[in-house]
Design a protein around this motif. Sequence first.
Motif, PDB file in Angstrom:
ATOM      1  N   LYS A  51      26.912  42.217 -15.976  1.00 43.67           N
ATOM      2  CA  LYS A  51      26.721  40.755 -16.048  1.00 43.67           C
ATOM      3  C   LYS A  51      26.305  40.083 -17.215  1.00 43.67           C
ATOM      4  O   LYS A  51      26.573  38.986 -17.381  1.00 43.67           O
ATOM      5  CB  LYS A  51      26.297  40.057 -14.711  1.00 43.67           C
ATOM      6  CG  LYS A  51      27.341  40.472 -13.504  1.00 43.67           C
ATOM      7  CD  LYS A  51      26.508  39.922 -12.228  1.00 43.67           C
ATOM      8  CE  LYS A  51      27.376  40.154 -10.675  1.00 43.67           C
ATOM      9  NZ  LYS A  51      26.598  39.955  -9.636  1.00 43.67           N
ATOM     10  N   GLN A  52      25.186  40.862 -17.579  1.00 42.96           N
ATOM     11  CA  GLN A  52      24.438  40.579 -18.995  1.00 42.96           C
ATOM     12  C   GLN A  52      25.322  40.811 -20.248  1.00 42.96           C
ATOM     13  O   GLN A  52      24.768  40.121 -21.191  1.00 42.96           O
ATOM     14  CB  GLN A  52      23.264  41.048 -18.712  1.00 42.96           C
ATOM     15  CG  GLN A  52      22.157  40.397 -17.704  1.00 42.96           C
ATOM     16  CD  GLN A  52      20.997  40.946 -17.756  1.00 42.96           C
ATOM     17  OE1 GLN A  52      20.762  42.148 -18.342  1.00 42.96           O
ATOM     18  NE2 GLN A  52      19.885  40.442 -16.948  1.00 42.96           N
ATOM     19  N   LEU A  53      26.142  41.446 -20.193  1.00 49.48           N
ATOM     20  CA  LEU A  53      26.896  41.511 -21.247  1.00 49.48           C
ATOM     21  C   LEU A  53      27.693  40.432 -21.950  1.00 49.48           C
ATOM     22  O   LEU A  53      28.130  39.536 -21.418  1.00 49.48           O
ATOM     23  CB  LEU A  53      27.954  42.765 -21.179  1.00 49.48           C
ATOM     24  CG  LEU A  53      27.549  44.066 -20.700  1.00 49.48           C
ATOM     25  CD1 LEU A  53      28.932  44.862 -20.116  1.00 49.48           C
ATOM     26  CD2 LEU A  53      26.742  44.870 -21.833  1.00 49.48           C
ATOM     27  N   SER A  54      27.532  40.394 -23.406  1.00 55.94           N
ATOM     28  CA  SER A  54      28.124  39.334 -24.059  1.00 55.94           C
ATOM     29  C   SER A  54      29.617  39.562 -23.913  1.00 55.94           C
ATOM     30  O   SER A  54      30.273  40.936 -23.384  1.00 55.94           O
ATOM     31  CB  SER A  54      27.747  39.369 -25.565  1.00 55.94           C
ATOM     32  OG  SER A  54      28.453  40.650 -26.244  1.00 55.94           O
ATOM     33  N   ASP A  55      30.577  38.580 -24.219  1.00 56.69           N
ATOM     34  CA  ASP A  55      32.070  38.763 -24.217  1.00 56.69           C
ATOM     35  C   ASP A  55      32.393  40.013 -25.139  1.00 56.69           C
ATOM     36  O   ASP A  55      33.329  40.810 -24.866  1.00 56.69           O
ATOM     37  CB  ASP A  55      32.656  37.490 -24.637  1.00 56.69           C
ATOM     38  CG  ASP A  55      32.493  36.490 -23.351  1.00 56.69           C
ATOM     39  OD1 ASP A  55      32.282  36.836 -22.469  1.00 56.69           O
ATOM     40  OD2 ASP A  55      32.864  35.338 -23.972  1.00 56.69           O
ATOM     41  N   GLU A  56      31.933  40.138 -26.308  1.00 52.45           N
ATOM     42  CA  GLU A  56      32.134  41.122 -27.206  1.00 52.45           C
ATOM     43  C   GLU A  56      31.579  42.492 -26.893  1.00 52.45           C
ATOM     44  O   GLU A  56      32.461  43.581 -26.775  1.00 52.45           O
ATOM     45  CB  GLU A  56      31.774  40.957 -28.710  1.00 52.45           C
ATOM     46  CG  GLU A  56      31.983  41.921 -29.746  1.00 52.45           C
ATOM     47  CD  GLU A  56      31.505  41.593 -31.035  1.00 52.45           C
ATOM     48  OE1 GLU A  56      31.433  42.704 -31.983  1.00 52.45           O
ATOM     49  OE2 GLU A  56      30.934  40.529 -31.301  1.00 52.45           O
ATOM     50  N   GLU A  57      30.676  42.449 -26.242  1.00 54.49           N
ATOM     51  CA  GLU A  57      29.958  43.840 -25.554  1.00 54.49           C
ATOM     52  C   GLU A  57      31.005  44.199 -24.434  1.00 54.49           C
ATOM     53  O   GLU A  57      31.446  45.573 -24.450  1.00 54.49           O
ATOM     54  CB  GLU A  57      28.584  43.816 -24.876  1.00 54.49           C
ATOM     55  CG  GLU A  57      27.668  43.662 -26.233  1.00 54.49           C
ATOM     56  CD  GLU A  57      26.301  42.931 -25.824  1.00 54.49           C
ATOM     57  OE1 GLU A  57      25.440  43.548 -26.385  1.00 54.49           O
ATOM     58  OE2 GLU A  57      25.999  42.406 -24.545  1.00 54.49           O
TER      59      GLU A  57
END
Length: 75
Positions: free
Chosen positions: A15-21
Amino acid sequence: MKLLTPTEKYLKKAKQLSDEEAERLLARMRGRFTRRVEDKKLSATEALALQLEFEDEELAEWREKMAEIRAKNGE
């Protein structure tokens, strides 16, 4: 790796991942996780969490093997 449900630890990480990650992780995702998302057996976040867990397990195994190799070579 048995496909159960992702742990809270990995769900939180996913859930903490950025969109790019998240996009990069989805691109590396194993077919079985992708199929389960397509079949709506898993949410995208759950699949990301399982992929994170899988990659962490693979990294731990790799580190262990490299430590064995270094020990044999006297490094």
